[in-house]
Design a protein around this motif. Structure first.
Motif, short mmCIF file in Angstrom:
data_model
loop_
_atom_site.label_atom_id
_atom_site.label_comp_id
_atom_site.label_asym_id
_atom_site.label_seq_id
_atom_site.Cartn_x
_atom_site.Cartn_y
_atom_site.Cartn_z
N HIS A 86 98.97 -55.67 74.55
CA HIS A 86 98.44 -54.22 74.80
C HIS A 86 97.03 -54.34 75.06
O HIS A 86 96.33 -55.23 75.28
CB HIS A 86 98.66 -53.39 73.52
CG HIS A 86 100.08 -53.41 73.20
ND1 HIS A 86 101.14 -52.84 73.67
CD2 HIS A 86 100.60 -54.39 72.28
CE1 HIS A 86 102.29 -53.39 73.14
NE2 HIS A 86 102.18 -54.28 72.14
N ASN A 87 96.29 -53.02 74.86
CA ASN A 87 94.61 -53.13 75.05
C ASN A 87 94.30 -51.75 74.39
O ASN A 87 94.89 -50.82 74.48
CB ASN A 87 94.46 -53.18 76.54
CG ASN A 87 93.10 -53.63 76.60
OD1 ASN A 87 92.10 -53.66 75.98
ND2 ASN A 87 93.00 -54.34 78.05
N ASP A 111 102.41 -51.24 80.83
CA ASP A 111 101.94 -51.76 79.56
C ASP A 111 102.35 -50.48 78.43
O ASP A 111 102.66 -49.36 79.00
CB ASP A 111 100.30 -52.08 79.45
CG ASP A 111 100.43 -53.10 78.36
OD1 ASP A 111 101.48 -53.52 77.79
OD2 ASP A 111 99.17 -53.34 78.18
N THR A 112 102.16 -50.75 77.24
CA THR A 112 102.42 -49.82 76.15
C THR A 112 101.08 -49.86 75.32
O THR A 112 100.37 -50.80 75.27
CB THR A 112 103.60 -50.00 75.58
OG1 THR A 112 103.62 -51.23 74.80
CG2 THR A 112 104.99 -50.01 76.24
N VAL A 113 101.24 -48.74 74.45
CA VAL A 113 99.93 -48.64 73.38
C VAL A 113 100.13 -49.50 72.47
O VAL A 113 99.31 -49.90 71.89
CB VAL A 113 100.16 -47.43 72.94
CG1 VAL A 113 99.05 -47.37 71.77
CG2 VAL A 113 99.81 -46.16 74.01
N GLY A 114 101.50 -49.89 71.95
CA GLY A 114 101.69 -50.89 70.69
C GLY A 114 101.87 -50.08 69.61
O GLY A 114 101.85 -49.02 69.38
N ALA A 115 102.05 -50.98 68.68
CA ALA A 115 102.33 -50.40 67.17
C ALA A 115 101.00 -50.14 66.38
O ALA A 115 99.87 -50.39 66.81
CB ALA A 115 103.05 -51.40 66.55
N GLU A 116 101.32 -49.79 65.19
CA GLU A 116 99.85 -49.59 64.12
C GLU A 116 100.52 -49.71 62.92
O GLU A 116 101.45 -49.28 62.65
CB GLU A 116 99.47 -48.24 64.49
CG GLU A 116 98.14 -47.90 63.97
CD GLU A 116 97.66 -46.70 64.38
OE1 GLU A 116 96.79 -46.64 65.65
OE2 GLU A 116 97.61 -45.72 63.89
#
Ligand SMILES: [Zn+2]
Length: 292
Positions: A86-87, A111-116
Motif C-alpha cells: 500500500h502507500n 492498489d488498495t488502501v490497506g488495513a488499519e
C-alpha cells in the motif's frame, strides 16, 4: 499519474499480459480494505493490496543513491526487493488506485488502501516502517536492496508495477510486506506463495515455496508470532489472484505479518521493538533462502 508525483524520471512499464479472461475474482481475506474512514474502496472486497510506488532500478543505497552500501556479509552479491504494501497517499487517490491493471490472467485494482488497527495505525505505515528496517538488516549482510516505493506519502505503485520492479532488478528474492485485516478473533501470521499459473508463475512457484517456508520458519522463531488461526494452513497459503505474485519472474512471497483487527496482533504490529525483532527475523528468513 498513479505513481507518486515526486519522482521524476521514473519509467513506467506495464507488463504486457495476454488478456485471457478466466475471471476468477476471489474475495479472499488479506489486507482487507478499511471499513470506515477511508474513501470508497470500490470493491469492498479485501483486495490484497500490493504495495508500491515504482522506483525501478533504485539501488542498494536506498535514499540518495550516493555511495555503495554493500558489505561483505553472507548476502554479498545478492539483490533483494522489499515491497512495502500500500502507500500513505492511496486513501486520497481512490480513483487512481481503483484503476484496473494487468494482474495475470485477469485485471485487478491498481492498489488498495490497506488495513488499519482499531487504534488507527494504518497498514501502509506499518509496512513502510518494517520494510525499511528489513532493508537495513539485509544491507548489513551485504545485499543490494530495492524498495518498491521511496516513502510513505505517495500513491501506488500499482500491483503490476511492483512486480515489474522485482523483475527489472533481477532480484534473487522479493518479499511483499503486509498486515491483514481479518476477523478480530483471529490472529497470527501467514506467508502467501504464488500458486501455479501456467505462463505466469509456473517458473517461480517452486523457489517461491521454498522462500515461503524459510520465511515462515524464521519469522515464527524470531518473533514468537503464531501461525494464523483464521486463514491459510500452518501459516502458508498459495494464491493465484495476486498480481504482485502472478507477474513476478523472480521468487516472491507476501508476508501477512499479523492481523491488524486482532488486539494482540495489533499491539505487536504497532510496537517499534516488535518491528525491530520482526525485521531481523524476516532478513534471516530471506538470508536462509538465498544461502540454500
Ligand atoms: Zn496489505
Amino acid at each position: 499519474m498513479r505513481i507518486s508525483s515526486p519522482t521524476p524520471g521514473k519509467t513506467r512499464r506495464t507488463t504486457p499480459v495476454a488478456p485471457i479472461a478466466a475471471a476468477a475474482v476471489l474475495a479472499l481475506s488479506a489486507c482487507a480494505a478499511l471499513p470506515g474512514g477511508a474513501p470508497p474502496d470500490p470493491s469492498a472486497a479485501p483486495a490484497p493490496g500490493e504495495p508500491g510506488s515504482g522506483r525501478p532500478g533504485e539501488g542498494a543505497s536506498g535514499g540518495s543513491g550516493a555511495g555503495e552500501v554493500e558489505g561483505e556479509g553472507r548476502l554479498s552479491g545478492m539483490t533483494v526487493v522489499i515491497d512495502p504494501g500500500h502507500n500513505g497517499g492511496n486513501a486520497e487517490a481512490a480513483t487512481e488506485i481503483a484503476e484496473q491493471v494487468p494482474a495475470g490472467p485477469d485485471t485487478k485494482e491498481c492498489d488498495t488502501v490497506g488495513a488499519e488497527t482499531d487504534g488507527g495505525y494504518p497498514e501502509h505505515e506499518f509496512t513502510w516502517e518494517l520494510s525499511t528496517l528489513v532493508r537495513d538488516r539485509l544491507e548489513e549482510e551485504g545485499a543490494e536492496v530495492v524498495l518498491t516505493r521511496e516513502d510513505n506519502a505517495g500513491v501506488g505503485p500499482c500491483v503490476n508495477e511492483r512486480a515489474e520492479i522485482g523483475n527489472e532488478a533481477e532480484a534473487d528474492a522479493a518479499v511483499s510486506i503486509h498486515a491483514d485485516g481479518g476477523p478480530a478473533s483471529g490472529r497470527g501470521f501467514h506467508v502467501i506463495a504464488p500458486g501455479v499459473l501456467t505462463g505466469y508463475t509456473d517458473d517461480i512457484a517452486e523457489p517461491s515455496r521454498r522462500l515461503a517456508r524459510d520465511l515462515r520458519a524464521a519469522f515464527e522463531d524470531g518473533t514468537g508470532q503464531p501461525r494464523a488461526d483464521y486463514i491459510a494452513e500452518e501459516g502458508l497459503d498459495e494464491r493465484t489472484d495476486l498480481g504482485g505474485l502472478n507477474l513476478s519472474d523472480v521468487p516472491k512471497v507476501f508476508l501477512e505479518a499479523g492481523n491488524m483487527s486482532n488486539p494482540t496482533d495489533a499491539a505487536n504490529l504497532a510496537d517499534p521493538e516488535w518491528q525491530a525483532t520482526a525485521a531481523t527475523a524476516i532478513a534471516d528468513g530471506i538470508g536462509d533462502f538465498l544461502a540454500e
